[in-house]
Design a protein around this motif. Structure first.
Motif, PDB file in Angstrom:
ATOM      1  N   GLY A 699       0.789  -1.221   0.000  1.00  0.00           N
ATOM      2  CA  GLY A 699       0.000   0.000   0.000  1.00  0.00           C
ATOM      3  C   GLY A 699       0.819   1.267   0.000  1.00  0.00           C
ATOM      4  N   LEU A 700       0.116   2.395  -0.052  1.00  0.00           N
ATOM      5  CA  LEU A 700       0.747   3.700  -0.038  1.00  0.00           C
ATOM      6  C   LEU A 700       1.550   3.891   1.236  1.00  0.00           C
ATOM      7  N   ASN A 701       1.116   3.244   2.318  1.00  0.00           N
ATOM      8  CA  ASN A 701       1.837   3.348   3.581  1.00  0.00           C
ATOM      9  C   ASN A 701       3.229   2.719   3.512  1.00  0.00           C
ATOM     10  N   ASP A 702       3.452   1.870   2.532  1.00  0.00           N
ATOM     11  CA  ASP A 702       4.757   1.224   2.371  1.00  0.00           C
ATOM     12  C   ASP A 702       5.644   1.962   1.371  1.00  0.00           C
ATOM     13  N   ALA A 703       5.134   3.041   0.764  1.00  0.00           N
ATOM     14  CA  ALA A 703       5.828   3.678  -0.354  1.00  0.00           C
ATOM     15  C   ALA A 703       7.223   4.161   0.026  1.00  0.00           C
ATOM     16  N   GLY A 704       7.367   4.795   1.198  1.00  0.00           N
ATOM     17  CA  GLY A 704       8.673   5.278   1.625  1.00  0.00           C
ATOM     18  C   GLY A 704       9.662   4.151   1.804  1.00  0.00           C
ATOM     19  N   ALA A 705       9.216   3.072   2.449  1.00  0.00           N
ATOM     20  CA  ALA A 705      10.095   1.911   2.673  1.00  0.00           C
ATOM     21  C   ALA A 705      10.443   1.238   1.351  1.00  0.00           C
ATOM     22  N   LEU A 706       9.475   1.163   0.430  1.00  0.00           N
ATOM     23  CA  LEU A 706       9.731   0.560  -0.887  1.00  0.00           C
ATOM     24  C   LEU A 706      10.771   1.363  -1.668  1.00  0.00           C
ATOM     25  N   ALA A 707      10.695   2.692  -1.549  1.00  0.00           N
ATOM     26  CA  ALA A 707      11.625   3.552  -2.275  1.00  0.00           C
ATOM     27  C   ALA A 707      13.011   3.534  -1.642  1.00  0.00           C
ATOM     28  N   GLN A 708      13.081   3.489  -0.307  1.00  0.00           N
ATOM     29  CA  GLN A 708      14.356   3.514   0.396  1.00  0.00           C
ATOM     30  C   GLN A 708      15.127   2.209   0.249  1.00  0.00           C
ATOM     31  N   SER A 709      14.414   1.098   0.184  1.00  0.00           N
ATOM     32  CA  SER A 709      15.074  -0.212   0.116  1.00  0.00           C
ATOM     33  C   SER A 709      15.851  -0.361  -1.185  1.00  0.00           C
ATOM     34  N   ASP A 710      16.784  -1.301  -1.204  1.00  0.00           N
ATOM     35  CA  ASP A 710      17.567  -1.551  -2.408  1.00  0.00           C
ATOM     36  C   ASP A 710      16.678  -2.067  -3.533  1.00  0.00           C
ATOM     37  N   VAL A 711      15.672  -2.875  -3.159  1.00  0.00           N
ATOM     38  CA  VAL A 711      14.645  -3.317  -4.105  1.00  0.00           C
ATOM     39  C   VAL A 711      13.295  -3.258  -3.390  1.00  0.00           C
ATOM     40  N   GLY A 712      12.321  -2.609  -4.017  1.00  0.00           N
ATOM     41  CA  GLY A 712      10.971  -2.544  -3.452  1.00  0.00           C
ATOM     42  C   GLY A 712       9.994  -3.268  -4.352  1.00  0.00           C
ATOM     43  N   ILE A 713       9.289  -4.260  -3.802  1.00  0.00           N
ATOM     44  CA  ILE A 713       8.307  -5.034  -4.572  1.00  0.00           C
ATOM     45  C   ILE A 713       6.910  -4.742  -4.039  1.00  0.00           C
ATOM     46  N   ALA A 714       6.026  -4.282  -4.912  1.00  0.00           N
ATOM     47  CA  ALA A 714       4.637  -4.032  -4.533  1.00  0.00           C
ATOM     48  C   ALA A 714       3.794  -5.254  -4.900  1.00  0.00           C
ATOM     49  N   VAL A 715       3.144  -5.838  -3.902  1.00  0.00           N
ATOM     50  CA  VAL A 715       2.282  -7.003  -4.110  1.00  0.00           C
ATOM     51  C   VAL A 715       0.857  -6.511  -4.333  1.00  0.00           C
ATOM     52  N   THR A 716       0.207  -7.016  -5.372  1.00  0.00           N
ATOM     53  CA  THR A 716      -1.146  -6.557  -5.678  1.00  0.00           C
ATOM     54  C   THR A 716      -2.013  -7.710  -6.160  1.00  0.00           C
TER      55      THR A 716
END
Length: 808
Positions: A699-716
Motif C-alpha cells: 500500500g501507499l503506507n509502504d511507499a517510503g520503505a519501498l523507495a528507500q530499500s535496495d529493491v521494493g516489490i509491490a504485491v497486488t
C-alpha cells in the motif's frame, strides 16, 4: 458451537455472475444480485445491446458497490482543458483508464457506446492498457455526461489528481526500432552483394566489382551517420569528461571498420568490411531493444496523486459545490460521503468519523473519530456523511510529506554498467598497445602490411560480445519473470535482487489476503429464523464487517427492519417482527455476560475482531473475523529463512503476533504499530549495517520503505490496480515464488560473468589472426558475427534452461 462458512448459491446474477442472496430482484426469467445489475441490464436491453451477454457469460461488473459520485467538477473549464486531448466546436477526444475492463464483452460494449447515446461519435479500446478513447460531440454530450454514461453501465473511469498534471512523455522504442530496421536492411543487402567475395567467385567484369563496392559504401553511410550515432555521442561525452566508457572501443571499432573499408573501395584494393560493420551495429541495437523493452502498461512511479480523487464537495453558503482538489484551500468546509477519500489533513466538524486508514498506515481496523479530532489525508470514511474543515494544503498534508523524503531520488547506476566501463578502459589501452606493437613489428617488412595489421587489431577486438552479454541475459530474465507475473521496472533490478541479504515484509495485504477474511461463529447454534433476522439487519449497514457477516450466511434477507440505527465504531440495532436485535462490540451489547459454548481451544486468538449477536437482550454468540494468510506462505518463509534475515513491519496492533511468530519463528524481527515514516526509518537502520534490503509491501503506507530499500516489490491482487512507487510489481498469487525469483537473479549474474569469459576467448582468437596479418574480409565476416551470435545464444539458451529447471 456452530461454525458457519460461506456457501455458494445455485442462482447466479445474469449480469455479473455473483451469487444472488435471494430471488426477489428479477426481470422476466433473469435474476440479479442487486438493483444496480438489473438497471444496467435494462439499459442494454433498451438499446438492443444484449449481445453483450452472448460473447461471454456473466461478463458484467456489479455496480452495487459503486459510489454515487458528483461529477460536477467535470464541467470546470480548467479540468476539461487538462483532460481533453483534442477539441473543436463539434469534436472532443478524451482517453479514460477503465480498470474494470476484463473480457471481450467489455470491449464490445465499450466500442458500441454510440448506440446508447447519439452524442458518442466513436469509441476505441486498448485492452492491454485498459484504455478507452472516446470521441464525442460537445453540443450533444458533455464530458461530465460521458463519464456518467460509463459509470451507469459499470465502467466508471479512474480519474485522479495525477491525470491533470503535466506528465513526462513516456520513452518509446520507435526511434530504436526504426534504426534497427534501417541497419537490418543495409546489413542484409551488403551481405547479398558480398557473396562473390565470400564464395571466392571470380568476377571478371571490373565494372561490377566497382559498382558492388560503391553500392556497399553507399549502404553503409546511414549506419555510420545515423543508426550508430548514439555510440559516437556517448563516447564523445565520455572523453570530454575524461572517461573511457564501453562506447569508446565500440565507436573506435565501427569507425576503423568504415574508414578502412572506404579506403579499400576507393583505391580498389579490396572489398572492405562493410558487412562486419553493419552486422556489429545491427546486433548492438538489437541487444539495446531487448534490454529496453519493458512493461509499458504498468506504472512503477505512482504516488499519492494517483490515489487521490480529482475533486471534493465544498460547502459554501449551505450549498455543496464540487471543487477540484487543486483549488482546495485551508479553511474550506468539505463534505465526505461513505467510501470517499479525505484529500487533506482536516478537523472533524460534523458527523461521526469512522476512518479506514489501511492504505495510509497499514492498520486494518477502523478508527473512530469525534468532533474536533484530527483526520489525516488518505483516510477513507466508512458510514454516514461527515463534514471536515481543511487545516493544511493537499501538498503539505501528513501523507504527502512522505514524498519529500530523499528515498524517492533516482537509483544509482547499474553495477554492470560500471564494470563494463572499467573493463572498456583497460580494454582500450591494451588493444591500442597491441595494435601499436604489431604496427612497429611489421613496419620493417611493409608499411602497407603494418597499417593493415594495425587496423585489423582495432577491428577484431571490438568489445561487441561484451556489450551484448548484459542486455540479452538480463532482457531474457526480465521476460521470464514477467511470464510468472513478476514485472520488473528495468534490468538493473535483477542485479540488485542478486545481492539481497535482508528481506522485510509488510503484513496487511502482503502476507495476508486483502479481499478475504476467515469468519467463524461461536456460541449457541442459530436457528434458520435467527440467521434470517441477522442477515436482514446487517443488509442495512455499509460497515465492512456487516458485509462479511452478510456474505457468510446462506439464507434469505428480505425482512423489513424497523427503527434501524447504526452507531459508528460500536454496532447496529433494529426491530424485525417485534424482535429486538443488536450486533456489534461486546461493550455495545447489553445483557448478561456471555459464556462461550466453545472449548478454550476454539476461542482462537483474543485479538480477532469479534462481532457479538444479541436477540431480545440475550447474547447468543459472536462472529470471529480474522486475517487469512496467503496460501503457502509458511513454506515460502521457511525457504527464505535459510538464506536471508527476515523482518515483519505491521501497522496493526499485536493481535496477529502468535500467528506471525508461528510463521516467521522467533529469530525474525516483528514490529507492530509502524507508521509509514517508521517503516522507512527501519529500512535505513538495516541499511546502516551494510545490508542489502528487499522490501515487500502493498500500500501507499509502504511507499517510503519501498523507495528507500535496495529493491521494493509491490504485491497486488490486480496488476492494473493502484500500487505505490516501486521497482517491481508482483501478482499476489505468485508470492510463494519469491525464493525462486531471488535464486534465478543470482543465476542471471553468473551467466553474464560466463558470457564475459566467452567474449574474451573470441577476442584472443581474433587477435591471433589480426597480428599475423591474416585477417581477411571472409574471416572477419565469419568471426565477428559468430562472436556476437554465440554470446546471444549462450545467454538466452542458458537462462531458458535454468528457468525451466526452476519451473518458471
Amino acid at each position: 458451537m456452530a461454525d458457519k462458512k460461506i456457501i455458494s448459491k445455485s442462482t447466479q446474477c445474469y449480469h455479473c455472475g455473483l451469487d444472488c442472496s435471494d430471488l426477489s430482484i428479477s426481470d422476466n426469467d433473469k435474476y440479479f444480485c442487486c438493483n444496480g445489475c438489473k438497471a444496467v441490464y435494462q439499459i442494454l436491453e433498451k438499446n438492443n445491446l444484449c449481445s453483450y451477454y452472448k460473447i461471454d457469460s456473466n461478463p458484467g461488473i456489479t455496480p452495487k458497490n459503486i459510489i454515487h459520485k458528483n461529477f460536477d467538477y467535470l464541467d470546470d473549464p480548467e479540468i476539461i482543458n487538462k483532460l481533453v486531448e483534442f477539441k473543436d466546436d463539434n469534436l472532443f477526444i478524451v482517453s479514460f483508464y477503465i480498470p474494470q475492463m476484463h473480457c471481450s464483452s467489455c470491449i464490445w460494449l465499450l466500442e458500441n457506446l454510440f448506440k446508447i447515446n447519439a452524442g458518442i461519435l466513436h469509441s476505441e479500446v486498448d485492452f492491454l492498457k485498459k484504455n478507452l478513447t472516446v470521441k464525442f460531440n460537445p453540443n450533444k454530450l458533455s464530458l461530465k455526461g460521458t463519464v456518467e454514461l460509463l459509470t451507469s453501465i459499470g465502467y466508471e473511469p479512474q480519474i485522479n489528481l495525477a491525470d491533470t498534471e503535466e506528465k513526462k512523455l513516456q520513452s518509446t522504442n520507435k526511434k530504436l526500432i526504426y534504426k534497427i530496421g534501417i541497419t537490418g536492411f543495409c546489413f542484409g543487402n551488403i551481405m547479398l552483394l558480398s557473396f562473390p567475395e565470400y564464395l571466392n567467385i571470380d568476377v571478371t567484369d571490373s565494372v561490377f566489382i566497382k559498382f558492388f563496392g560503391w553500392l556497399n559504401l553507399l549502404l553503409s553511410l546511414p549506419v555510420v551517420l545515423y543508426t550508430s550515432s548514439d555510440y559516437f555521442i556517448s563516447a564523445y561525452k565520455g572523453l570530454r569528461k575524461k572517461i573511457l566508457n564501453i562506447d569508446v572501443p565500440i565507436s573506435l571499432g565501427i569507425l576503423v571498420l568504415f574508414l578502412r573499408s572506404a579506403v579499400e573501395v576507393v583505391t580498389q584494393t579490396g572489398a572492405g568490411y562493410f558487412d562486419s560493420m553493419t552486422g556489429l551495429v545491427f546486433f548492438l541495437l538489437l541487444g539495446k531493444l531487448f534490454q529496453n523493452k519493458t512493461y509499458e502498461t504498468l506504472n512503477f512511479e505512482r504516488n499519492y496523486k494517483s490515489y487521490f480523487p480529482l475533486s471534493v464537495l465544498v460547502k459554501k453558503d449551505e450549498k455543496e459545490i464540487s471543487v477540484p482538489i487543486s483549488k482546495l484551500n485551508v479553511g474550506d468546509r468539505i463534505v465526505i460521503r461513505n467510501n470517499e477519500i479525505i484529500p487533506a489533513d482536516s478537523v472533524l466538524f460534523n458527523g461521526e468519523g469512522n476512518i479506514d486508514y489501511s492504505f495510509v498506515t497499514g492498520e486494518s481496523k477502523l478508527s473512530t473519530k469525534v468532533l474536533g479530532e484530527m483526520i489525516y489525508a488518505g483516510g477513507k470514511q466508512i458510514g454516514s456523511v461527515i463534514e471536515l474543515e481543511v487545516i493544511k494544503d493537499v501538498s503539505q498534508s501528513y501523507l504527502t510529506q512522505l514524498w519529500n523524503n530523499e528515498a524517492f531520488k533516482n537509483r544509482s547506476e547499474s553495477s554492470f554498467i560500471n564494470i563494463s566501463n572499467k573493463v572498456s578502459k583497460y580494454f582500450t589501452y591494451v588493444i591500442l598497445f597491441i595494435a601499436s606493437i604489431s604496427f612497429i613489428f611489421w613496419v620493417p617488412s611493409s608499411i602497407h602490411t603494418a597499417l593493415n595489421v594495425f587496423t585489423a587489431v582495432l577491428i577484431v577486438a571490438c568489445p561487441c560480445a561484451l556489450a551484448l552479454s548484459i542486455p540479452f541475459t538480463l532482457g531474457n530474465s526480465i521476460r521470464i519473470f514477467g511470464r510468472n507475473k513478476f514485472y520488473l521496472k528495468n534490468t538493473q533490478v535483477i542485479e540488485r535482487l542478486a545481492k539481497i541479504d535482508q528481506i522485510v515484509f509488510d503484513k496487511t495485504g502482503t502476507i495476508t489476503q486483502t479481499s478475504e477474511s476467515k469468519i467463524k461463529y461461536t456460541g449457541k447454534e442459530l436457528t434458520e429464523f435467527e440467521q434470517i433476522l441477522i442477515k436482514s439487519l446487517v443488509k442495512n449497514s455499509t460497515h465492512p464487517l456487516s458485509k462479511k457477516i452478510f456474505d457468510s450466511l446462506d439464507c434469505q434477507s428480505n425482512l423489513n427492519v424497523l427503527s434501524f440505527k447504526e452507531y459508528q465504531g460500536r454496532g447496529i440495532e433494529g426491530e424485525i417482527l417485534s424482535t429486538q436485535i443488536k450486533i456489534g462490540s461486546k461493550t455495545f451489547i447489553q445483557g448478561e455476560p456471555f459464556e462461550s459454548y466453545s472449548t478454550h481451544e476454539d476461542r482462537k486468538i483474543e485479538y480477532d475482531t469479534n462481532v457479538y449477536i444479541s436477540i431480545n437482550n440475550e447474547i447468543l454468540g459472536y462472529f470471529s473475523i480474522s486475517n487469512i494468510y496467503r496460501e503457502g506462505i509458511e513454506t515460502t518463509i521457511e525457504k527464505l529463512s535459510n538464506n536471508y534475515e527476515l523482518s515483519v513491519l505491521s501497522g496493526d496492533d499485536e493481535g496477529e503476533k502468535e500467528n506471525l511468530l508461528r510463521i516467521f519463528k522467533n529469530n525474525s524481527r516483528i514490529r507492530f504499530k509502524q507508521s509509514p515514516s517508521e517503516k522507512l526509518d527501519f529500512i535505513k537502520l538495516v541499511q546502516s549495517f551494510n545490508k542489502k534490503t528487499l522490501m515487500i509491501g502493498d500500500g501507499l503506507n509502504d511507499a517510503g520503505a519501498l523507495a528507500q530499500s535496495d529493491v521494493g516489490i509491490a504485491v497486488t491482487e490486480n496488476i492494473s490496480n493502484f500500487s505505490p512507487a516501486c521497482d517491481a510489481i508482483l501478482d499476489a498469487s505468485e508470492l510463494n515464488k519469491i525464493p525462486v525469483f531471488l535464486k534465478f537473479s543470482k543465476y542471471s549474474i553468473k551467466i553474464i560473468q560466463m558470457s564475459f569469459l566467452i567474449s574474451f576467448i573470441y577476442n584472443i582468437i581474433g587477435l591471433g589472426f589480426a597480428v599475423e596479418g591474416a585477417l581477411t574480409p571472409i574471416i572477419a565476416a565469419v568471426l565477428m558475427p559468430v562472436s556476437s551470435i554465440s554470446v546471444v545464444i549462450f545467454a538466452t539458451v542458458t537462462t531458458n534452461f535454468l528457468a525451466k529447471k526452476e519451473r518458471l
